[in-house]
Design a protein around this motif. Structure first.
Motif: not given
Length: 249
Positions: A80, A152-153
């Motif tokens: 993240s 993931g962002r």
């Protein structure tokens, strides 16, 4: 039980050369920055001590390519705190390559910032490499979205202000508005220098004299005094080399 030395002396499966030879070849390129032909010449110095001969530069290139293919295809950690570094290569025909590197915020804070150093290739991971055709904007947004689902962002995306990249990232931000888009400092500083120096008569005269000096000194006994060669593109990236040369001279 085999020792590590005996394991390295074994022939790699499907290869003519030992694991040790392959490892040393790749380490010379990756860790020492040696050229492929330079590695081949290095092995020629020790040909009398090698049981399997000297690997050619083309063999070393294949080994390096396989390492790169593994690095590209291996599963990346889902995080993240990714920071994406995005760039497009210079266009070749109708094609461009989209490259996305990733570095975690945790690594920056624990290993890079405390030492007050810049990023090295060992700090980043190759997250994506895509060959693209025009139009590019929607394709860039699509690839960034696909990458987000896989790893993931990101908390931040760093890129230049090329029209395709900028519009593609802003289109991506419509889905993920919390992602920060940062203009990379190298391009930003080069652009500031360009605006400052492109109309500066003194600097432009200096550049012309550097070019003339290089032409006059090459193929003479004073060629070692020649100024660094200037890049045909992005020449405001390497002003420091020219200024340092002139100061020393």
């Amino acid at each position: 039980m085999e020792t590590s030395g005996q394991a390295l002396a074994q022939i790699a499966k499907g290869h003519h050369y030992s694991v040790e030879t392959i490892q040393i070849s790749l380490q010379q390129v990756i860790n020492c920055g040696n050229s492929l032909r330079g590695v081949e010449k290095t092995f020629e110095l020790y040909v009398d001590f090698s049981k399997h001969g000297t690997p050619s530069f083309s063999s070393i290139r294949k080994w390096l390519g396989r390492i790169g293919l593994y690095e590209l295809n291996r599963e990346k950690e889902y995080r993240s705190d990714w920071i994406f570094i995005v760039d497009l290569t210079v266009e070749l025909g109708t094609e461009k390559a989209l490259v996305v590197l990733g570095v975690s915020q945790q690594l920056l804070e624990e290993q890079v910032f405390p030492l007050k150093r810049g990023l090295g290739h060992q700090d980043v991971e190759l997250l994506a490499l895509e060959i693209m055709y025009s139009p590019l904007v929607e394709y860039i947004e699509q690839k960034l979205s696909e990458l987000t689902k896989k790893v993931g962002r990101p908390v931040q995306i760093i890129a230049d202000h090329g029209s395709d990249i900028q519009r593609g990232i802003k289109l991506y931000q419509q889905q993920y508005p919390e992602v920060i888009y940062t203009y990379d400092v190298t391009h930003a500083m080069a652009l500031l220098l360009k605006h400052e120096l492109v109309a500066d008569e003194k600097y432009q005269c200096f550049i012309q004299q550097c070019t003339r000096c290089r032409q006059q000194l090459q193929q003479t006994e004073l060629s070692f005094l020649s100024p660094p060669s200037q890049r045909s593109q992005c020449r405001y990236f390497n002003i420091e080399r020219l200024i340092n040369w002139a100061t020393k001279i």
